[in-house]
Design an enzyme around this catalytic site. Structure first.
Site, PDB file in Angstrom:
ATOM      1  N   LYS A  22       0.838  -1.209   0.000  1.00  0.00           N
ATOM      2  CA  LYS A  22       0.000   0.000   0.000  1.00  0.00           C
ATOM      3  C   LYS A  22       0.872   1.257   0.000  1.00  0.00           C
ATOM      4  CE  LYS A  22      -1.643   1.513   4.152  1.00  0.00           C
ATOM      5  NZ  LYS A  22      -1.283   2.918   4.391  1.00  0.00           N
ATOM      6  N   ASN A  23       1.892   1.264   0.851  1.00  0.00           N
ATOM      7  CA  ASN A  23       2.689   2.479   1.001  1.00  0.00           C
ATOM      8  C   ASN A  23       3.634   2.717  -0.170  1.00  0.00           C
ATOM      9  OD1 ASN A  23       1.370   2.936   3.341  1.00  0.00           O
ATOM     10  ND2 ASN A  23       3.110   2.543   4.709  1.00  0.00           N
ATOM     11  N   ARG A  92      -4.843  10.302   5.194  1.00  0.00           N
ATOM     12  CA  ARG A  92      -3.900  11.255   5.795  1.00  0.00           C
ATOM     13  C   ARG A  92      -2.731  11.529   4.860  1.00  0.00           C
ATOM     14  NH1 ARG A  92      -7.465  13.157   9.186  1.00  0.00           N
ATOM     15  NH2 ARG A  92      -8.473  11.446  10.251  1.00  0.00           N
ATOM     16  N   CYS A 116      -4.602  12.733  13.256  1.00  0.00           N
ATOM     17  CA  CYS A 116      -4.729  11.303  13.005  1.00  0.00           C
ATOM     18  C   CYS A 116      -4.817  10.581  14.334  1.00  0.00           C
ATOM     19  CB  CYS A 116      -3.513  10.820  12.228  1.00  0.00           C
ATOM     20  SG  CYS A 116      -3.475   9.070  11.977  1.00  0.00           S
ATOM     21  N   ARG A 121       0.785  14.211  13.232  1.00  0.00           N
ATOM     22  CA  ARG A 121       1.176  14.145  11.822  1.00  0.00           C
ATOM     23  C   ARG A 121       1.245  15.528  11.164  1.00  0.00           C
ATOM     24  NH1 ARG A 121      -0.762   8.509   9.100  1.00  0.00           N
ATOM     25  NH2 ARG A 121       1.382   7.910   9.028  1.00  0.00           N
ATOM     26  N   PRO A 122       2.154  16.364  11.632  1.00  0.00           N
ATOM     27  CA  PRO A 122       2.306  17.682  11.013  1.00  0.00           C
ATOM     28  C   PRO A 122       2.859  17.562   9.592  1.00  0.00           C
ATOM     29  CG  PRO A 122       4.008  17.314  12.655  1.00  0.00           C
ATOM     30  CD  PRO A 122       3.123  16.114  12.692  1.00  0.00           C
ATOM     31  N   ILE A 123       2.772  18.656   8.836  1.00  0.00           N
ATOM     32  CA  ILE A 123       3.259  18.614   7.442  1.00  0.00           C
ATOM     33  C   ILE A 123       4.346  19.663   7.214  1.00  0.00           C
ATOM     34  CG2 ILE A 123       1.169  17.614   6.447  1.00  0.00           C
ATOM     35  CD1 ILE A 123       0.433  20.506   5.588  1.00  0.00           C
ATOM     36  N   ASP A 124       4.941  20.145   8.303  1.00  0.00           N
ATOM     37  CA  ASP A 124       5.942  21.213   8.194  1.00  0.00           C
ATOM     38  C   ASP A 124       7.120  20.826   7.283  1.00  0.00           C
ATOM     39  OD1 ASP A 124       6.264  19.392  10.402  1.00  0.00           O
ATOM     40  OD2 ASP A 124       8.032  20.515  10.993  1.00  0.00           O
ATOM     41  N   LEU A 125       7.514  19.545   7.306  1.00  0.00           N
ATOM     42  CA  LEU A 125       8.665  19.135   6.493  1.00  0.00           C
ATOM     43  C   LEU A 125       8.316  19.144   5.001  1.00  0.00           C
ATOM     44  CD1 LEU A 125       9.777  16.181   8.774  1.00  0.00           C
ATOM     45  CD2 LEU A 125      11.027  18.315   8.465  1.00  0.00           C
ATOM     46  N   ASP A 305       5.090   0.712  11.988  1.00  0.00           N
ATOM     47  CA  ASP A 305       3.866   0.063  11.497  1.00  0.00           C
ATOM     48  C   ASP A 305       3.749  -1.401  11.925  1.00  0.00           C
ATOM     49  OD1 ASP A 305       3.143   2.421  10.346  1.00  0.00           O
ATOM     50  OD2 ASP A 305       3.470   1.805   8.268  1.00  0.00           O
ATOM     51  N   ARG A 397      -8.264  -0.524   5.357  1.00  0.00           N
ATOM     52  CA  ARG A 397      -7.415   0.508   4.739  1.00  0.00           C
ATOM     53  C   ARG A 397      -6.105  -0.095   4.238  1.00  0.00           C
ATOM     54  NH1 ARG A 397      -5.697   4.388   8.749  1.00  0.00           N
ATOM     55  NH2 ARG A 397      -4.242   4.719   7.062  1.00  0.00           N
TER      56      ARG A 397
HETATM   57  C1  UD1 Z   1       4.736   6.855   6.177  1.00  0.00           C
HETATM   58  C2  UD1 Z   1       3.839   5.655   6.072  1.00  0.00           C
HETATM   59  C3  UD1 Z   1       3.338   5.227   7.440  1.00  0.00           C
HETATM   60  C4  UD1 Z   1       4.511   5.000   8.385  1.00  0.00           C
HETATM   61  C5  UD1 Z   1       5.446   6.204   8.389  1.00  0.00           C
HETATM   62  C6  UD1 Z   1       6.712   5.980   9.192  1.00  0.00           C
HETATM   63  C7  UD1 Z   1       2.808   5.935   3.908  1.00  0.00           C
HETATM   64  C8  UD1 Z   1       1.559   6.166   3.143  1.00  0.00           C
HETATM   65  N1  UD1 Z   1       2.703   5.993   5.223  1.00  0.00           N
HETATM   66  O1  UD1 Z   1       3.948   7.912   6.718  1.00  0.00           O
HETATM   67  O2  UD1 Z   1       2.583   4.028   7.300  1.00  0.00           O
HETATM   68  O3  UD1 Z   1       4.021   4.804   9.692  1.00  0.00           O
HETATM   69  O4  UD1 Z   1       5.844   6.531   7.033  1.00  0.00           O
HETATM   70  O5  UD1 Z   1       7.418   4.900   8.693  1.00  0.00           O
HETATM   71  O6  UD1 Z   1       3.850   5.650   3.335  1.00  0.00           O
HETATM   72  N2  UD1 Z   1       6.630  14.512  10.623  1.00  0.00           N
HETATM   73  C9  UD1 Z   1       6.755  15.838  10.966  1.00  0.00           C
HETATM   74  N3  UD1 Z   1       6.560  16.774   9.972  1.00  0.00           N
HETATM   75  C10 UD1 Z   1       6.274  16.425   8.688  1.00  0.00           C
HETATM   76  C11 UD1 Z   1       6.178  15.055   8.357  1.00  0.00           C
HETATM   77  C12 UD1 Z   1       6.361  14.113   9.343  1.00  0.00           C
HETATM   78  O7  UD1 Z   1       6.990  16.183  12.106  1.00  0.00           O
HETATM   79  O8  UD1 Z   1       6.129  17.324   7.840  1.00  0.00           O
HETATM   80  C13 UD1 Z   1       6.814  13.488  11.692  1.00  0.00           C
HETATM   81  C14 UD1 Z   1       5.546  12.662  11.882  1.00  0.00           C
HETATM   82  O9  UD1 Z   1       4.648  13.301  12.748  1.00  0.00           O
HETATM   83  C15 UD1 Z   1       6.097  11.395  12.473  1.00  0.00           C
HETATM   84  C16 UD1 Z   1       7.444  11.242  11.772  1.00  0.00           C
HETATM   85  O10 UD1 Z   1       7.769  12.535  11.265  1.00  0.00           O
HETATM   86  O11 UD1 Z   1       6.322  11.567  13.841  1.00  0.00           O
HETATM   87  C17 UD1 Z   1       7.439  10.214  10.649  1.00  0.00           C
HETATM   88  O12 UD1 Z   1       6.565  10.648   9.658  1.00  0.00           O
HETATM   89  P1  UD1 Z   1       6.779  10.325   8.114  1.00  0.00           P
HETATM   90  O13 UD1 Z   1       8.037   9.582   7.880  1.00  0.00           O
HETATM   91  O14 UD1 Z   1       6.563  11.586   7.350  1.00  0.00           O
HETATM   92  O15 UD1 Z   1       5.567   9.354   7.870  1.00  0.00           O
HETATM   93  P2  UD1 Z   1       4.492   9.400   6.708  1.00  0.00           P
HETATM   94  O16 UD1 Z   1       5.184   9.688   5.419  1.00  0.00           O
HETATM   95  O17 UD1 Z   1       3.342  10.257   7.092  1.00  0.00           O
END
Ligand code: UD1
Length: 419
Positions: A22-23, A92, A116, A121-125, A305, A397
């Site tokens: 899926k991922n 998400r 979530c 799950r912030p999107i700042d990065l 996961d 899912r």
């Molecule tokens: C992906 C996977 C998810 C898995 C995760 C970690 C998919 C669809 N989902 O999620 O199943 O659990 O990798 O292996 O591939 N973070 C920030 N700011 C950001 C982005 C992330 O602080 O802008 C933090 C998140 O809150 C979390 C950590 O970074 O604590 C890891 O997140 P990330 O690697 O981005 O996971 P996803 O890509 O959302």
């Protein structure tokens, strides 16, 4: 609404074939926007998260239809519609699509994906990464408005190796002039697969799987046929289930090195694992041994996961295990349901202490997130008596017909409709 009913206590035996990941499939689908030519994604899993991504693609004017297990996507015309909260709320990881829309259209409008069940799950990065490519980004009443008119390639340093942010930047750079360099990139196998897909479309991505990824932009990408990698988390779920119930199962369609973070920890429970080509056979007898300390981290460490499924297995272990969750701040919610089944688990912040008990018993429980739901299925399969699992939509899912896979291994599990 549906529920799963499990009569537990039966060892699992036989063989199971793992679905594609899926991922891996989700960002690959998003990357289809990078070309106006048709794409075929072979063996694409039929999952609720995939449906949610396809609805976003259709909303943007792409066509996306399954023919059997093959997904046909064509983004000949892309409309710059706002991706509303009703679409982003279902998935998400909808934010993963920003990079490819920007690459193709130089503008994008998407509602904030919100929180979530497993953390903020912030999107700042994602935002700071795209800003590093000179994208102007404003938040207008919850809609993230991106203007990439002046987009250009650059060196972007991620403060944390985020999977989604790395994928977004790879897609954003694919059609830009010059070289986009992602420093401190995530190294997950799904990133390597996305690079493989972009390259199969005629792109130039190198270094995926390491910490520095280089994306040399090309003028145009073309259509292709691609099969995503096997799902290492589904494979790990089957393996953890057998370690919990006992039995002997061959898990087919795996990439052994993708599973090392999981298989090395499983060996500590006393289970015997035999890797052979694209399959792994697991044999387990009696209660698993406790794992002194199990800590989640980015690949190639033990994946977050898989944390809930291991916790469910360790609930019946001989001895106490300590689980440390380093990635998501709220990923132990499912443990309250395991406690209803007789588990002895104490959670404080990001640490769970699991004191193994000889037996779990059946109960009515509710899945509140995807992997937490898989953990309940594992606990139910290893428990004595009948467990009813509600909230199956979360499990759907990420697992194609989870009941069919476990029933084929001898598990006593059925799905029924409830009022
Ligand atoms: C992906 C996977 C998810 C898995 C995760 C970690 C998919 C669809 N989902 O999620 O199943 O659990 O990798 O292996 O591939 N973070 C920030 N700011 C950001 C982005 C992330 O602080 O802008 C933090 C998140 O809150 C979390 C950590 O970074 O604590 C890891 O997140 P990330 O690697 O981005 O996971 P996803 O890509 O959302």
């Amino acid at each position: 609404m549906q529920k799963l009913t499990v009569q537990g206590g039966v060892p699992l035996n036989g063989e199971v074939t793992v679905q594609t990941a899926k991922n891996a499939a989700l960002p690959i689908i998003a990357a289809c926007i990078l070309t106006d030519e048709p794409i075929i994604i072979k063996k694409c899993p039929h999952l609720k998260d995939i449906d949610a991504m396809l609805n976003i693609m259709r909303h943007l004017g792409c066509s996306a239809e399954f023919e059997g297990d093959n997904l046909h996507v064509c983004c000949h015309d892309v409309s710059l519609n706002v991706i509303n909260a009703d679409l982003t709320g279902k998935l998400r990881s909808s934010i993963f699509i920003l990079g490819s829309i920007l690459s193709r259209c130089r503008r994008a409008y998407i509602s904030h994906p919100g929180g979530c069940e497993i953390g903020l799950r912030p999107i700042d990065l994602h935002i700071s990464g795209l800003k590093g490519l000179s994208v102007k980004i404003e938040d207008e009443s919850g809609v993230i408005c991106c203007d990439g008119t002046d987009m250009k390639s650059a060196v972007v340093n991620l403060d944390f190796a985020s999977v989604g942010a790395t994928e977004n930047l790879m897609m954003a750079g694919a059609l830009l002039d010059g070289e986009t360099v992602i420093v401190n990139a995530a190294r997950e196998p799904e990133i390597v697969d996305l690079a493989g897909f972009i390259n199969a479309m005629g792109g130039k991505v190198s270094g995926a799987g390491g910490s520095i990824i280089r994306v040399t932009g090309v003028k145009k990408l073309h259509g292709c046929t691609y099969t995503p990698i096997p799902d290492r988390i589904c494979a790990g779920t089957y393996l953890a289930a057998v370690a919990a119930t006992g039995g002997c199962v061959s898990v087919k369609n795996i990439v052994p090195e993708h599973l090392f973070g999981i298989t090395e920890r499983l060996k500590k429970t006393g289970a015997k694992l035999y890797l052979k080509g694209g399959s792994v056979r697991i044999c387990a007898v009696g209660r698993p041994k406790a794992i002194h300390k199990l800590e989640t981290n980015v690949y190639p460490a033990f994946p977050t996961d898989m944390q809930p499924q291991f916790c469910a297995m360790l609930a019946r272990a001989n001895g106490s295990s300590v689980i440390v969750e380093n990635l998501f701040e709220n990923r132990f919610g499912y443990t309250t349901e395991l406690v209803k089944m007789g588990a002895n688990i104490t959670v404080k912040d990001r640490i769970a202490v699991v004191a193994g008990v000889p037996k779990l018993h059946g109960a009515a429980v509710k899945a509140c997130d995807l992997r937490g739901g898989a953990a309940l299925v594992i606990a139910a399969l290893s428990a004595e008596g009948k467990t009813e699992i509600y909230g199956t939509e979360h499990i759907d899912r990420g697992y194609e017909n989870i009941e069919r896979s476990f029933a084929a291994l001898g598990g006593n599990i059925i799905r029924t409709e409830v009022e």
